[in-house]
Scaffold this motif. Structure first.
Motif, mmCIF file in Angstrom:
data_model
loop_
_atom_site.group_PDB
_atom_site.id
_atom_site.type_symbol
_atom_site.label_atom_id
_atom_site.label_comp_id
_atom_site.label_asym_id
_atom_site.label_seq_id
_atom_site.Cartn_x
_atom_site.Cartn_y
_atom_site.Cartn_z
ATOM 1 N N ARG A 78 0.806 -1.222 0.000
ATOM 2 C CA ARG A 78 0.000 0.000 0.000
ATOM 3 C C ARG A 78 0.841 1.275 0.000
ATOM 4 N N SER A 79 2.134 1.142 0.105
ATOM 5 C CA SER A 79 2.976 2.346 0.118
ATOM 6 C C SER A 79 2.966 2.995 -1.258
ATOM 7 N N SER A 80 2.558 4.255 -1.288
ATOM 8 C CA SER A 80 2.498 4.900 -2.609
ATOM 9 C C SER A 80 3.899 5.212 -3.122
ATOM 10 N N ALA A 81 4.855 5.437 -2.216
ATOM 11 C CA ALA A 81 6.226 5.698 -2.680
ATOM 12 C C ALA A 81 6.823 4.418 -3.288
ATOM 13 N N TYR A 111 4.997 2.051 -4.639
ATOM 14 C CA TYR A 111 4.171 1.870 -5.857
ATOM 15 C C TYR A 111 4.819 2.616 -7.032
ATOM 16 N N ARG A 112 5.332 3.826 -6.758
ATOM 17 C CA ARG A 112 6.009 4.592 -7.831
ATOM 18 C C ARG A 112 7.176 3.788 -8.397
ATOM 19 N N VAL A 113 7.966 3.236 -7.471
ATOM 20 C CA VAL A 113 9.162 2.505 -7.926
ATOM 21 C C VAL A 113 8.761 1.237 -8.678
ATOM 22 N N GLU A 121 7.223 -3.080 10.578
ATOM 23 C CA GLU A 121 8.516 -3.772 10.398
ATOM 24 C C GLU A 121 9.613 -2.812 9.940
ATOM 25 N N HIS A 122 9.181 -1.631 9.456
ATOM 26 C CA HIS A 122 10.185 -0.652 9.017
ATOM 27 C C HIS A 122 10.900 -0.002 10.197
ATOM 28 N N HIS A 123 10.359 -0.239 11.422
ATOM 29 C CA HIS A 123 11.022 0.317 12.602
ATOM 30 C C HIS A 123 11.989 -0.677 13.234
ATOM 31 N N GLY A 149 14.243 4.563 7.872
ATOM 32 C CA GLY A 149 13.112 3.746 8.314
ATOM 33 C C GLY A 149 11.848 3.974 7.523
ATOM 34 N N LEU A 150 11.999 4.202 6.232
ATOM 35 C CA LEU A 150 10.838 4.368 5.348
ATOM 36 C C LEU A 150 10.985 3.395 4.179
ATOM 37 N N VAL A 151 9.868 3.011 3.576
ATOM 38 C CA VAL A 151 9.939 2.280 2.316
ATOM 39 C C VAL A 151 9.524 3.249 1.211
ATOM 40 N N PRO A 152 10.073 3.095 0.006
ATOM 41 C CA PRO A 152 10.890 1.970 -0.439
ATOM 42 C C PRO A 152 12.374 2.197 -0.179
ATOM 43 N N ALA A 153 13.132 1.081 -0.369
ATOM 44 C CA ALA A 153 14.582 1.173 -0.516
ATOM 45 C C ALA A 153 14.960 0.156 -1.589
ATOM 46 N N GLY A 206 17.612 4.902 -0.753
ATOM 47 C CA GLY A 206 16.282 5.261 -0.267
ATOM 48 C C GLY A 206 15.727 6.390 -1.116
ATOM 49 N N GLN A 207 14.514 6.785 -0.841
ATOM 50 C CA GLN A 207 13.832 7.894 -1.536
ATOM 51 C C GLN A 207 13.426 7.489 -2.961
ATOM 52 N N SER A 208 12.111 7.395 -3.158
ATOM 53 C CA SER A 208 11.595 6.899 -4.443
ATOM 54 C C SER A 208 12.085 7.714 -5.642
ATOM 55 N N LEU A 209 12.169 9.034 -5.500
ATOM 56 C CA LEU A 209 12.600 9.828 -6.667
ATOM 57 C C LEU A 209 14.063 9.551 -7.001
ATOM 58 N N ILE A 214 2.579 17.115 -1.393
ATOM 59 C CA ILE A 214 1.351 16.422 -0.953
ATOM 60 C C ILE A 214 1.717 15.244 -0.043
ATOM 61 N N HIS A 215 2.502 14.334 -0.575
ATOM 62 C CA HIS A 215 2.727 13.060 0.114
ATOM 63 C C HIS A 215 3.290 13.191 1.536
ATOM 64 N N PRO A 216 4.312 14.054 1.769
ATOM 65 C CA PRO A 216 4.880 14.083 3.128
ATOM 66 C C PRO A 216 3.875 14.519 4.194
ATOM 67 N N ASN A 232 0.765 13.741 4.232
ATOM 68 C CA ASN A 232 -0.280 12.730 4.399
ATOM 69 C C ASN A 232 0.275 11.341 4.673
ATOM 70 N N ASN A 233 1.556 11.288 4.973
ATOM 71 C CA ASN A 233 2.202 10.006 5.225
ATOM 72 C C ASN A 233 1.679 9.384 6.531
ATOM 73 N N LEU A 234 1.811 8.061 6.596
ATOM 74 C CA LEU A 234 1.314 7.312 7.758
ATOM 75 C C LEU A 234 1.781 7.919 9.088
ATOM 76 N N ARG A 235 3.086 8.195 9.199
ATOM 77 C CA ARG A 235 3.597 8.664 10.496
ATOM 78 C C ARG A 235 3.025 10.036 10.871
ATOM 79 N N VAL A 236 2.710 10.847 9.858
ATOM 80 C CA VAL A 236 2.109 12.161 10.132
ATOM 81 C C VAL A 236 0.677 11.970 10.632
#
Ligand code: GSH
Length: 215
Positions: free
Chosen positions: A8-11, A13-15, A39-41, A52-56, A65-68, A105-107, A109-113
């Protein structure tokens, strides 16, 4: 090549879209973002990706790290088919559309936020949904207008072929639908996303099609 991902991670999903688009195979290593507190923690993942974020992405002994950054890396090691136009000015516009999603937008609305709003800040679920929808509306309003200026065919954000901007749009639209955002004000974005979702590289990357998908 290995991709640390969550369906479900949109970042992530981009990759997945970029990998499919370029025909690059990667072994998926799922990291569940919710189970057991995420599990990312866990230490084993933090040892790989201290953020501690996906993707990598793991490739040739390196973790990226970082989808872009990952997608730009894929573009450099596998230039064809391209995700960026040939001319510098066009590339800049495509990147600006992609970054309007990835950086603005994404940062927010991220899960941790959202978890921080719910937990430490004590916001109720409706307030959190309102927050999510607000930032989608802010971001999509501008992007709809950018698309009106740059889409050549109503099927791509920029010009008439798939670019990095399209790779970012589809996962953000998926998330916006999940959170019940009103997409009626963005008919061009909705039409573009619907076309892109029908393309094989995008369809194979969708969350429901991943090995770790849950209903
Ligand atoms: N800017 C990063 C964002 C990565 C990110 O925030 N990933 C999310 C999933 S889409 C995540 O790992 N969230 C975990 C959390 O919020 O605890 C990127 O583009 O890769």
């Amino acid at each position: 090549m290995k991709l640390y991902t969550y369906f479900r991670s949109s970042a992530a999903y981009r990759v997945r879209i970029a990998l499919n688009f370029k025909g690059i195979a990667a072994v998926q290593i799922p990291k569940h973002l919710v189970r057991e507190g995420g599990e990312h923690h866990l230490e084993d993942y933090l040892a790989l990706n201290p953020q501690g974020l996906v993707p990598a992405l793991e490739h040739e002994g390196r973790i990226i790290g970082q989808s872009l950054a990952i997608i730009e890396y894929l573009e450099e090691i596998r230039p064809e088919p391209p995700l960026l136009p040939a001319a510098a000015g066009e590339r800049a516009v495509v990147r600006s559309m992609a970054m309007s999603i990835a950086c603005d937008i994404h940062p927010l609305n991220n899960l941790r936020v959202l978890e921080y709003l719910k937990g430490p800040l004590g916001q109720d679920p409706d307030a959190v949904k309102g927050w999510y929808r607000h930032w989608i509306a802010e971001g999509f309003r501008g992007l709809e207008e950018m698309a009106q200026r740059s889409s050549a065919d109503g099927r791509h954000l920029y010009g008439g072929s798939v670019t990095l901007a399209d790779v970012l749009l589809v996962p953000q639209m998926y998330n916006a639908r999940r959170f019940g955002c009103d997409l009626a004000p963005y008919p061009l974005l909705a039409g573009i996303s619907s076309h892109l979702e029908s393309l094989p590289a995008f369809a194979a990357a969708r969350p429901e099609a991943q090995p770790d998908a849950e209903s």
